[in-house]
Design a protein around this motif. Structure first.
Motif, PDB file in Angstrom:
ATOM      1  N   THR A  93       2.978   7.459   7.239  1.00  0.00           N
ATOM      2  CA  THR A  93       2.681   6.297   6.399  1.00  0.00           C
ATOM      3  C   THR A  93       2.214   6.762   5.027  1.00  0.00           C
ATOM      4  O   THR A  93       1.487   7.742   4.908  1.00  0.00           O
ATOM      5  CB  THR A  93       1.574   5.408   7.005  1.00  0.00           C
ATOM      6  OG1 THR A  93       0.392   6.179   7.117  1.00  0.00           O
ATOM      7  CG2 THR A  93       1.975   4.869   8.358  1.00  0.00           C
ATOM      8  N   VAL A 145       1.635  -0.460   3.240  1.00  0.00           N
ATOM      9  CA  VAL A 145       2.039   0.906   3.584  1.00  0.00           C
ATOM     10  C   VAL A 145       3.557   1.004   3.611  1.00  0.00           C
ATOM     11  O   VAL A 145       4.254   0.037   3.871  1.00  0.00           O
ATOM     12  CB  VAL A 145       1.502   1.352   4.960  1.00  0.00           C
ATOM     13  CG1 VAL A 145       0.043   1.654   4.883  1.00  0.00           C
ATOM     14  CG2 VAL A 145       1.819   0.328   6.023  1.00  0.00           C
ATOM     15  N   ILE A 163       6.384   3.044   5.640  1.00  0.00           N
ATOM     16  CA  ILE A 163       6.441   3.768   6.901  1.00  0.00           C
ATOM     17  C   ILE A 163       7.748   4.545   7.008  1.00  0.00           C
ATOM     18  O   ILE A 163       8.821   4.020   6.684  1.00  0.00           O
ATOM     19  CB  ILE A 163       6.281   2.802   8.086  1.00  0.00           C
ATOM     20  CG1 ILE A 163       4.911   2.126   7.979  1.00  0.00           C
ATOM     21  CG2 ILE A 163       6.418   3.541   9.415  1.00  0.00           C
ATOM     22  CD1 ILE A 163       4.594   1.178   9.083  1.00  0.00           C
TER      23      ILE A 163
END
Lengths: 282, 475
Positions: free
Chosen positions: B446, B469, B471
């Motif tokens: 992340t 975030v 990912i």
């Protein structure tokens, strides 16, 4: 007891405990009596208005004619009424036209989610994330093409990829070498790619041909990798046993069924927009 | 049991009952017709009650083309003067409720049930209704006589007029309440053209019936048996609380005035047992029994007693606002030595600070970012990793704003489909966007990514940011 009531003239019931605790025969409070009779009237009133008395095979229908299924239908009609103005517009539009209109595209994505969940998600996942043996719909790697028209065609007609098993013409060592070249992203570096005829379907550059539905071997996206299996083992298995090759019992099975008869044209059109919008449409 | 056989315990119990002999449980068998006298507390009561006039007037004030204060529930917007509060800011409402709950607590700790006595709608509306009683039916004895009289034309006329006015006030109350949630001018025309929704009609009906029954019939019974605050406030009062108190040291032994007796020969206390304090009490209690559940601390008995003391040339204040501590000869604990006041005050300031913070940071543009969970990321054919986000742009302004979305995060990121967004005013505008990052630029599973929305209205730039975030695959 009644003959010898120590508290005469106070309208007790004659039940006396501990010398002086006794039960009186007072009427219930008026509010309680009102509520009591009101609930009895309510009971009969309810029975007249709604289905209740089990007479004969079916209960009485009630003068309001209310049924659960009718209420459910009304709910559905309400939804349909909200959707009608959009649906009427969508009817005469192609999937491409819908995509060009952000408002309608948003409506389509929102309204067809359930249909995708019922028909497509079992294999492709609720978010188009795919799974072992089932292609990811959210990426831009398309076997048969990622334009909205092609997606529409794929849903309508179904797809079936074909790759012959090469176990008979490739030794184990040769297969390993070919796998190494493919996974490294450069299938042409192994002469067998040319000599064993891979280029016939996967092309001179190994990027596949969407007309045939042959996979792009250079982008590092592999659809058959199962959990716990290495990419190389998976690719090798595909090379040795092929895809949908009836002569090899260990062949890969890869069939997209046709939905043309199960779903209406409009539904398929909307599903194509939905799939396109996953993020990989071209 | 005869008196000779009484055991000591039994006599003790009998004594208890004797003490409680005066105890009269007011369960509404008798309508209380309180006498109305003038006085300082009476004036204060009218003054504090008049704050409720705002409820009838404020909905008609307008700013520009909309109501100055409008709680628009169907559109989920609260307009308060120039501010628009959306459901996202509702946490402030809980702080506001906390503040007022503690305001009630702290005022009760200091000056008793002052809310009940001067401001509560039950008290105020009952006061207005009983004022009408007096105007239409006359003084309390006349009212009692009229209640007992047979129904003839005169009684019917008086009662009919009174109930009609009661109903009119009740209906006006209901309509005024609804006008805070409904365009006030439209409301009146909609009501009479039968265009208002069923919610409006049922709310008006509920408030009309409620006002009519509670202020016309239930009156002090609502305070005695319905209102939970009355009971809660009862336990918030302590020895230092100022409440209307009968100075029994000065007043007892009470006794009637003996004609011709001079003040020096008097053997009785200052109380002449004229019962004026009971006569004026809107809840029918006798303050001389001390602070009790029926007392709403409205101070009308103080007015009545002062009036009598004035006539008799005795010092005023036989009934006055006083704490139990002082009455028993002690000193009033100063404010700063009362921990409850401190604690209440601290919590109130915290609540106010929270609201102040909320109001001062009300962003005009707010951005919410929802990362797609299925799939978390996708590998693209050019080797990039793609993440999907749903952006929700909340525009609290009164105009639509074209906004630009930018993202900063992993090196080489490309934001796709984020162009051409117009944030609709007072609404959340959603948009699905994609972020692509070359796989080689990702250092871990992340990576933080910051989205920013920027819009411009008449040369003022509004910005909202939100962290999320990005990912990627596991390494």
């Amino acid at each position: 007891m009644a003959d010898n009531n120590p508290f005469p003239g106070e309208n007790n019931t004659g039940h006396i405990w501990d010398d002086n605790i006794r039960e009186l025969a007072n009427p219930p409070p008026r509010w309680w009596m009102i509520a009591f009779w009101a609930s009895i009237i309510f009971f009969f009133g309810y029975g007249v208005l709604y289905p209740m008395y089990p007479i004969g095979q079916k209960p009485t229908e009630g003068v309001l004619g209310w049924t659960q299924i009718k209420e459910y239908q009304e709910g559905l009609d309400e939804v349909a009424a909200v959707r009608a103005p959009f649906e009427n517009q969508l009817k005469d539009m192609s999937a491409k036209d819908i995509l060009a209109n952000p408002g309608l595209a948003d409506y389509t994505v929102a309204s067809v989610k359930v249909l995708f969940g019922d028909n497509c998600a079992p294999c492709h996942g609720g978010g188009g994330q795919g799974g072992p043996d089932y292609p990811v719909l959210a990426d831009d790697d398309w076997l048969f093409g990622g334009t909205v028209e092609t997606i529409e065609q794929t849903i309508t007609m179904g797809r079936k990829g074909i790759m012959t098993a090469h176990g008979k013409i490739l030794s184990d060592a040769e297969a390993d070498k070919l796998v190494d070249a493919i996974v490294a992203g450069d299938p042409m570096s192994d002469p067998n790619f040319l000599q064993k005829g891979c280029i016939a379907c996967h092309g001179m550059d190994g990027k596949g041909m969407q007309m045939l539905g042959s996979a792009n071997l250079t982008d590092g996206i592999y659809r058959f990798v199962r959990g716990g299996q290495s990419t190389k083992d998976s690719v090798k298995q595909t090379i040795l046993h092929g895809v949908n090759d009836v002569t090899d019992p260990q062949t890969r099975e890869a069939v997209m069924p046709s939905f043309g008869e199960r779903l209406s044209k409009d539904e398929i059109k909307k599903l194509a927009v939905y799939v396109y919008k996953f993020g990989g449409g071209q | 049991m005869s008196a000779e056989q009484k055991s000591p315990q039994q006599s003790a119990i009998d004594e208890l009952y004797d003490e409680a002999e005066h105890w009269n449980l007011n369960t509404g068998e008798e309508t209380i017709h309180a006498k109305r006298l003038g006085g300082n507390w009476r004036k204060i009561k009218w003054l504090s009650a008049s704050v409720w006039i705002l409820m009838f007037i404020v909905p008609y004030l307008r700013i520009g083309d909309r109501q100055a204060i409008l709680f628009d529930i169907p559109n989920r917007q609260f307009h308060i003067l120039n501010m628009t509060i959306l459901p996202q800011d509702f946490w402030m409402l809980s702080l506001l409720l906390l503040f007022f709950a503690l305001l009630l607590a702290v005022s009760t700790a200091l000056i008793g049930r002052v809310y009940c006595g001067y401001f509560c709608f039950q008290t105020v509306w009952t006061d207005v209704f009983t004022w009408l009683d007096e105007k239409l039916e006359g003084s309390p004895p006349k009212r009692r006589k009229l209640d007992k009289a047979k129904l003839d034309f005169t009684k019917f006329r008086i009662k009919f007029t009174k109930h009609l006015i009661w109903l009119l006030i009740s209906a006006l109350t209901g309509i005024s309440f609804v006008a805070w949630f409904y365009d006030a001018y439209d409301l009146w025309s909609d009501i009479f053209s039968l265009q208002a929704g069923s919610t409006a009609y049922s709310t008006i009906a509920l408030f009309t019936a409620g006002t009519y029954v509670l202020a016309g019939y239930m009156r002090e019974q609502a305070c005695f048996w319905l209102c939970p605050y009355a009971r809660i406030q009862g336990v918030m009062v302590d020895n230092t609380t100022l409440v209307p108190t009968y100075d029994f040291k000065r007043g007892e032994p009470r006794g009637r005035i003996v004609k011709g007796q001079s003040e020096d020969e008097r053997t009785t206390g200052d109380c002449v047992d004229c019962k004026q304090c009971i006569a004026v009490c809107p809840t029918g209690v006798d303050i001389r029994h001390g602070q009790q559940e029926g007392c709403i601390t409205c101070g009308l008995c103080i007015d009545a007693c002062d009036l009598v003391m004035e006539k008799l040339d005795r010092p005023k204040g036989l009934i006055r606002y006083e704490s139990l501590d002082v009455l028993e000869g002690g000193e009033n604990r100063p404010l700063f030595k009362r921990p409850r006041v401190w604690v209440y005050g601290l919590i109130m300031s915290a609540a106010m600070a929270g609201i102040g913070y909320g109001l001062s940071t009300l962003d005009a543009l707010e951005l919410k970012v929802i990362h797609a969970r299925q799939p978390l990321f996708v590998l693209l054919s050019n080797g990039s990793i793609q993440n999907k986000y749903t952006l929700k742009v909340l525009n609290k302004m009164t105009k639509d704003v074209p906004v630009t979305i930018t993202a900063t995060g992993p090196e080489g990121l490309i934001l796709v489909d984020a162009d051409g967004i117009t944030a609709k005013h007072g609404k959340v505008t959603p948009r699905t966007v994609f972020v692509r990052v070359p796989k080689s630029n990702l250092k871990g599973e992340t990576t933080p990514i910051i989205f920013q929305v920027e819009g411009e209205i008449s040369d003022e730039v509004f910005v909202g940011t939100r962290m999320s975030v990005f990912i990627g695959p596991k390494y």
